[in-house]
Design an enzyme around this catalytic site. Sequence first.
Site, PDB file in Angstrom:
ATOM      1  CE  LYS A   1      -4.749   9.359  -8.031  1.00 44.75           C
ATOM      2  NZ  LYS A   1      -4.461  10.323  -6.855  1.00 44.75           N
TER       3      LYS A   1
ATOM      4  CG  HIS B   1      -4.555   2.924   0.705  1.00 43.39           C
ATOM      5  ND1 HIS B   1      -3.854   4.055   0.281  1.00 43.39           N
ATOM      6  CD2 HIS B   1      -3.975   2.425   1.801  1.00 43.39           C
ATOM      7  CE1 HIS B   1      -2.699   4.137   0.826  1.00 43.39           C
ATOM      8  NE2 HIS B   1      -2.817   3.257   1.865  1.00 43.39           N
TER       9      HIS B   1
ATOM     10  CG  ASP C   1      -8.536   9.145  -5.730  1.00 48.67           C
ATOM     11  OD1 ASP C   1      -8.807   8.210  -5.022  1.00 48.67           O
ATOM     12  OD2 ASP C   1      -7.142   9.575  -5.496  1.00 48.67           O
TER      13      ASP C   1
HETATM   14  C1  RNT Z   1      -3.206   9.238  -3.125  1.00 48.61           C
HETATM   15  C2  RNT Z   1      -3.042   7.976  -2.571  1.00 48.61           C
HETATM   16  C3  RNT Z   1      -2.138   7.874  -1.328  1.00 48.61           C
HETATM   17  C4  RNT Z   1      -2.614   9.144  -0.523  1.00 48.61           C
HETATM   18  C5  RNT Z   1      -2.027   8.830   0.873  1.00 48.61           C
HETATM   19  C6  RNT Z   1      -1.945  10.086   1.711  1.00 48.61           C
HETATM   20  O1  RNT Z   1      -3.863   9.148  -4.128  1.00 48.61           O
HETATM   21  O2  RNT Z   1      -4.352   7.209  -2.466  1.00 48.61           O
HETATM   22  O3  RNT Z   1      -2.200   6.532  -0.804  1.00 48.61           O
HETATM   23  O4  RNT Z   1      -3.973   9.142  -0.197  1.00 48.61           O
HETATM   24  O5  RNT Z   1      -0.658   8.357   1.107  1.00 48.61           O
HETATM   25 ZN    ZN Z   2      -4.447   5.462  -1.147  1.00 45.69          ZN
END
Ligand code: RNT
Ligand code: ZN
Length: 412
Positions: A223, A281, A289
């Site tokens: 992230k 994801h 985000d």
């Molecule tokens: C958070 C991440 C993570 C969560 C989930 C709930 O910024 O994206 O993946 O959204 O684990």
């Molecule tokens: Zn995520």
Amino acid sequence: MSYKEAKKKFAKIGIDTEKVIADLAKIPISMHCWQGDDVGGFESVGGASNGIQTTGNYPGKATTPEQLMADIEFAMKLIPGKHRVNLHACYGIHNGKVVDRDKIGPEQFKPWVKWAKKNGYGLDFNPTFFSHKNVVDGLTLSSPDPEIRKFWIKHGIKCLEIADYFAKELKKPCSINFWCPDGYKDEPSDRLGPRQRMADSLDKIFKKAKYDKKRVLPCFESKLFGIGVESYTVNSHEFVMGYAQSRGILALLDMGHFHLTENVADKISSFLMFFGKVAFHISRPVRWDSDHVIRQNDDLRAAAQEIVKMGPENFIIALDYFDASICRVAAWVLGMRNMQKELLKAMLTPHGMLKDLQDAGAFTAQLVLQEEFKDYPFEAVWDEFCARMKVPAGEEWFKTVQKYEKDVLLKR
Ligand code: RNT
Ligand code: ZN
């Protein structure tokens, strides 16, 4: 255009729509349980915190395991094909006596496994490194306090064992994704130390946990920033790439975790080359985000095109968004179907032909055809796919959700 006519039109550019329909039905998408209750879980009524934020207060949220399961089942009936459900550790079922995260085990997830078996769903898993008092100063596995690290290491170990239990019981591989909020609001003085501690904690987790590497697929999510961690995240893209690559686990790409002008789809081929498999994801950032429900936009299109070109069997496709301002069940159905629609559009594109144009340096023809193929009769094939899968093809699915909302959700 009828399906018969569309089939002929696609055949002319070398696409066999029958094969496409059969192949699309085989692509499982991991539907995130957390859209159903704003990432709440069943440990407390506190709601999501420590790096996770939902906005909105739309009525009808699931507040018990039974409600969440019922809502997922309802949504799945409107989504073509068979899919997976992605659970978080905070969704354990404790029956009154909450077991802390360092002590949970298969026991808290038995009802989920029973339910998944009954419905034929696969399960994926996530340790929950947020919404907990032991996230101290925004840190978990990288905390300078050894006691805090120890707690979260134990949690990671327990979660790998739960993932192993899922895979064993359901006889399907289970992916488990590690995402931690760790980071700093302002310029840290030490960028190396937290990353060293993070790596050390993760090493301890993977070393101590008892799980079968053939059926459990650990993933590690990077992230760029978060609210309150604007200046530095421990698990930056580079850190995650290096850690995952050197430890033989998968790196996970979240579409909302990069600079907004970055092309996430472009990263896929590199990931595939060096990891062999890509965990994803699928999300939609709006200015940050924000985890909005995914739309059929250019970003999703580009990601789906790459997934299809690289072979969907090489991907763990998981959705990750949570909008609390709209009907949560509709949010699931719409997002899942949008993902499938973009996969289908990508499968209806003659990638081989376009690649040949690129290699021949025929860039004008490439551009022209890339655009022209966008107008091919995707809808006729989608309708046929839905009809065969016995789900509504068009917006009539929403009427069914509205009825469920009136009869069930709004009565909660
Ligand atoms: C958070 C991440 C993570 C969560 C989930 C709930 O910024 O994206 O993946 O959204 O684990
Ligand atoms: Zn995520």
